[in-house]
Write a protein that holds these residues in place. Structure first.
Motif, PDB file in Angstrom:
ATOM      1  N   SER A  70     -58.118 -36.301 -83.303  1.00 11.58           N
ATOM      2  CA  SER A  70     -57.327 -35.522 -84.254  1.00 11.58           C
ATOM      3  C   SER A  70     -57.802 -35.725 -85.683  1.00 11.58           C
ATOM      4  O   SER A  70     -57.121 -35.367 -86.629  1.00 11.58           O
ATOM      5  N   GLY A  71     -58.960 -36.301 -85.888  1.00  9.07           N
ATOM      6  CA  GLY A  71     -59.495 -36.503 -87.228  1.00  9.07           C
ATOM      7  C   GLY A  71     -61.006 -36.615 -87.173  1.00  9.07           C
ATOM      8  O   GLY A  71     -61.618 -36.674 -86.112  1.00  9.07           O
ATOM      9  N   GLY A  72     -61.649 -36.645 -88.356  1.00 12.72           N
ATOM     10  CA  GLY A  72     -63.091 -36.733 -88.390  1.00 12.72           C
ATOM     11  C   GLY A  72     -63.741 -35.429 -87.970  1.00 12.72           C
ATOM     12  O   GLY A  72     -63.223 -34.339 -88.177  1.00 12.72           O
ATOM     13  N   ALA A  73     -64.910 -35.533 -87.355  1.00 12.82           N
ATOM     14  CA  ALA A  73     -65.648 -34.348 -86.911  1.00 12.82           C
ATOM     15  C   ALA A  73     -65.108 -33.892 -85.569  1.00 12.82           C
ATOM     16  O   ALA A  73     -65.706 -34.092 -84.532  1.00 12.82           O
ATOM     17  N   TRP A  74     -63.978 -33.270 -85.599  1.00 15.27           N
ATOM     18  CA  TRP A  74     -63.266 -32.935 -84.355  1.00 15.27           C
ATOM     19  C   TRP A  74     -63.343 -31.450 -84.055  1.00 15.27           C
ATOM     20  O   TRP A  74     -62.449 -30.878 -83.467  1.00 15.27           O
ATOM     21  N   TYR A  75     -64.448 -30.843 -84.423  1.00 15.43           N
ATOM     22  CA  TYR A  75     -64.692 -29.446 -84.113  1.00 15.43           C
ATOM     23  C   TYR A  75     -65.483 -29.356 -82.809  1.00 15.43           C
ATOM     24  O   TYR A  75     -66.169 -30.300 -82.413  1.00 15.43           O
ATOM     25  N   THR A 135     -81.016 -20.907 -84.699  1.00 18.07           N
ATOM     26  CA  THR A 135     -80.652 -19.852 -83.758  1.00 18.07           C
ATOM     27  C   THR A 135     -79.485 -20.355 -82.930  1.00 18.07           C
ATOM     28  O   THR A 135     -79.613 -21.321 -82.170  1.00 18.07           O
ATOM     29  N   PHE A 136     -78.326 -19.705 -83.082  1.00 20.36           N
ATOM     30  CA  PHE A 136     -77.089 -20.165 -82.461  1.00 20.36           C
ATOM     31  C   PHE A 136     -76.510 -18.975 -81.712  1.00 20.36           C
ATOM     32  O   PHE A 136     -75.867 -18.105 -82.306  1.00 20.36           O
ATOM     33  N   THR A 137     -76.757 -18.908 -80.408  1.00 28.72           N
ATOM     34  CA  THR A 137     -76.458 -17.698 -79.658  1.00 28.72           C
ATOM     35  C   THR A 137     -75.790 -18.006 -78.324  1.00 28.72           C
ATOM     36  O   THR A 137     -76.114 -18.993 -77.658  1.00 28.72           O
ATOM     37  N   ASN A 138     -74.837 -17.153 -77.952  1.00 28.92           N
ATOM     38  CA  ASN A 138     -74.240 -17.144 -76.611  1.00 28.92           C
ATOM     39  C   ASN A 138     -73.583 -18.464 -76.234  1.00 28.92           C
ATOM     40  O   ASN A 138     -73.569 -18.851 -75.057  1.00 28.92           O
ATOM     41  N   ASN A 139     -73.022 -19.145 -77.222  1.00 28.29           N
ATOM     42  CA  ASN A 139     -72.309 -20.394 -76.969  1.00 28.29           C
ATOM     43  C   ASN A 139     -70.806 -20.123 -76.918  1.00 28.29           C
ATOM     44  O   ASN A 139     -70.288 -19.287 -77.666  1.00 28.29           O
ATOM     45  N   SER A 140     -70.093 -20.845 -76.053  1.00 28.51           N
ATOM     46  CA  SER A 140     -68.642 -20.681 -75.908  1.00 28.51           C
ATOM     47  C   SER A 140     -67.958 -22.026 -76.087  1.00 28.51           C
ATOM     48  O   SER A 140     -68.424 -23.045 -75.556  1.00 28.51           O
ATOM     49  N   VAL A 141     -66.846 -22.017 -76.828  1.00 27.65           N
ATOM     50  CA  VAL A 141     -66.074 -23.242 -77.020  1.00 27.65           C
ATOM     51  C   VAL A 141     -64.604 -22.940 -76.820  1.00 27.65           C
ATOM     52  O   VAL A 141     -64.081 -21.942 -77.320  1.00 27.65           O
ATOM     53  N   SER A 142     -63.918 -23.801 -76.090  1.00 33.60           N
ATOM     54  CA  SER A 142     -62.476 -23.652 -75.882  1.00 33.60           C
ATOM     55  C   SER A 142     -61.840 -25.033 -75.788  1.00 33.60           C
ATOM     56  O   SER A 142     -62.501 -26.028 -75.471  1.00 33.60           O
ATOM     57  N   GLY A 143     -60.545 -25.083 -76.092  1.00 32.98           N
ATOM     58  CA  GLY A 143     -59.801 -26.318 -75.923  1.00 32.98           C
ATOM     59  C   GLY A 143     -60.112 -27.398 -76.932  1.00 32.98           C
ATOM     60  O   GLY A 143     -59.815 -28.577 -76.707  1.00 32.98           O
ATOM     61  N   SER A 144     -60.701 -27.037 -78.072  1.00 33.38           N
ATOM     62  CA  SER A 144     -60.935 -28.033 -79.114  1.00 33.38           C
ATOM     63  C   SER A 144     -59.615 -28.476 -79.725  1.00 33.38           C
ATOM     64  O   SER A 144     -58.702 -27.680 -79.924  1.00 33.38           O
ATOM     65  N   ALA A 145     -59.500 -29.764 -80.049  1.00 40.67           N
ATOM     66  CA  ALA A 145     -58.311 -30.271 -80.726  1.00 40.67           C
ATOM     67  C   ALA A 145     -58.216 -29.766 -82.158  1.00 40.67           C
ATOM     68  O   ALA A 145     -57.168 -29.890 -82.793  1.00 40.67           O
ATOM     69  N   GLY A 146     -59.286 -29.203 -82.672  1.00 40.89           N
ATOM     70  CA  GLY A 146     -59.297 -28.611 -84.003  1.00 40.89           C
ATOM     71  C   GLY A 146     -59.885 -27.222 -83.947  1.00 40.89           C
ATOM     72  O   GLY A 146     -59.422 -26.368 -83.194  1.00 40.89           O
ATOM     73  N   GLN A 147     -60.947 -27.000 -84.720  1.00 44.78           N
ATOM     74  CA  GLN A 147     -61.569 -25.681 -84.814  1.00 44.78           C
ATOM     75  C   GLN A 147     -62.663 -25.520 -83.762  1.00 44.78           C
ATOM     76  O   GLN A 147     -63.239 -26.500 -83.292  1.00 44.78           O
ATOM     77  N   GLY A 148     -62.929 -24.280 -83.411  1.00 41.52           N
ATOM     78  CA  GLY A 148     -63.985 -24.015 -82.447  1.00 41.52           C
ATOM     79  C   GLY A 148     -65.361 -24.193 -83.055  1.00 41.52           C
ATOM     80  O   GLY A 148     -66.105 -25.106 -82.695  1.00 41.52           O
ATOM     81  N   PHE A 149     -65.724 -23.303 -84.002  1.00 49.98           N
ATOM     82  CA  PHE A 149     -66.992 -23.375 -84.719  1.00 49.98           C
ATOM     83  C   PHE A 149     -66.689 -23.596 -86.199  1.00 49.98           C
ATOM     84  O   PHE A 149     -65.890 -22.865 -86.792  1.00 49.98           O
ATOM     85  N   TYR A 150     -67.348 -24.579 -86.814  1.00 47.60           N
ATOM     86  CA  TYR A 150     -67.155 -24.882 -88.231  1.00 47.60           C
ATOM     87  C   TYR A 150     -68.523 -24.826 -88.901  1.00 47.60           C
ATOM     88  O   TYR A 150     -69.425 -25.602 -88.560  1.00 47.60           O
ATOM     89  N   LEU A 151     -68.713 -23.898 -89.833  1.00 43.34           N
ATOM     90  CA  LEU A 151     -69.983 -23.712 -90.528  1.00 43.34           C
ATOM     91  C   LEU A 151     -69.774 -24.063 -91.996  1.00 43.34           C
ATOM     92  O   LEU A 151     -68.887 -23.507 -92.650  1.00 43.34           O
ATOM     93  N   ASN A 152     -70.597 -24.964 -92.517  1.00 40.47           N
ATOM     94  CA  ASN A 152     -70.359 -25.449 -93.878  1.00 40.47           C
ATOM     95  C   ASN A 152     -71.686 -25.704 -94.579  1.00 40.47           C
ATOM     96  O   ASN A 152     -72.109 -26.828 -94.758  1.00 40.47           O
TER      97      ASN A 152
END
Length: 247
Positions: A116-121, A131-148
């Motif tokens: 629930s803290g830190g790099a929890w994406y 190149t970031f393609t065709n990836n799926s994320v679900s059930g993360s305790a925080g955000q799915g994809f974080y771009l910074n």
């Protein structure tokens, strides 16, 4: 199989700057810690090669453990493709700001983070040039994809974020130049489908082409920054989008 012994006696894999590593059909489990260079699979190639495909990375359960912790890459090559990530406490893939050659993440499935803290994406991109393609994320305790990173996006296409506990896709810094997200899907996340945090000054633009967003509990698209169009591009361009609630 590369594994630790238990949920408290974890192992780790460290890939050095000049290493050449090819991984196929390998199970990684019970790895990681909160210690630098021992976060899980630490990839620090600068001139080397790291190529991991058709493998599983799961149950890195110590708080702030990471599936793949990626840095380095001045002229090296990193490919992470067609893998399954599951139940990794601090996130499935994290990279650092890098320079030089690009990286490729394609066709990975990532499910469940627990910290629930830190790099929890699910996926945290502090370098967005790859190149970031065709990836799926679900059930993360925080955000799915974080771009910074305040830089132009590389290739960002065909990615899906669903059923995450916060924002599906979060751009925390404005891309520079003209960047495009193609065929992005975000559904039933607990906050916004896409959140744009930075300012889009004149000459910079984000194109959302083929966005599908539905059933998210926040906004389908939320911009917290200032958008200033130029004579060539609007700051934000939404093309062929489908946006709806579950009702």
């Amino acid at each position: 199989k590369l594994r630790g012994i238990s949920g408290t006696l974890q192992g780790f894999l460290w890939v050095g700057p000049t290493a050449t590593v090819t991984i196929r059909y390998t199970e990684f489990t019970l790895l990681g810690s909160a210690t630098a260079n021992k976060r899980g699979i630490d990839v620090q190639v600068t001139t080397g090669t790291f190529d991991m495909q058709f493998s599983s990375v799961h149950d890195f359960t110590v708080s702030t453990s990471l599936g793949v912790n990626h840095s380095g890459l001045t002229s090296g090559t990193v490919t992470i493709s067609s893998n399954v990530f599951y139940n990794n406490a601090g996130g499935h893939y994290v990279n650092a700001v890098m320079s030089g050659a690009g990286y490729t993440l394609n066709g990975n499935l990532a499910i469940l983070t627990t910290s629930s803290g830190g790099a929890w994406y699910g996926f945290q991109l502090l370098d967005v040039s790859g190149t970031f393609t065709n990836n799926s994320v679900s059930g993360s305790a925080g955000q799915g994809f974080y771009l910074n990173e305040a830089a132009a996006l590389g290739t960002f296409s065909g990615n899906t974020a669903h059923s995450n506990a916060s924002v599906g896709i979060h751009l925390n810094s404005s891309p520079t130049g003209v960047s495009t997200m193609t065929n992005t899907i975000a559904w039933r996340n607990s906050l916004d489908a896409i959140r744009l945090q930075g300012n889009f000054v004149q000459g910079n633009a984000l194109i959302l082409d083929g966005l599908v967003a539905f059933g998210n509990l926040g906004q389908q698209i939320l911009s917290n920054g200032v958008i200033r169009p130029s004579s060539t591009y609007p700051g934000l361009w939404i093309k062929t989008a489908v946006l709806s609630g579950d009702t």
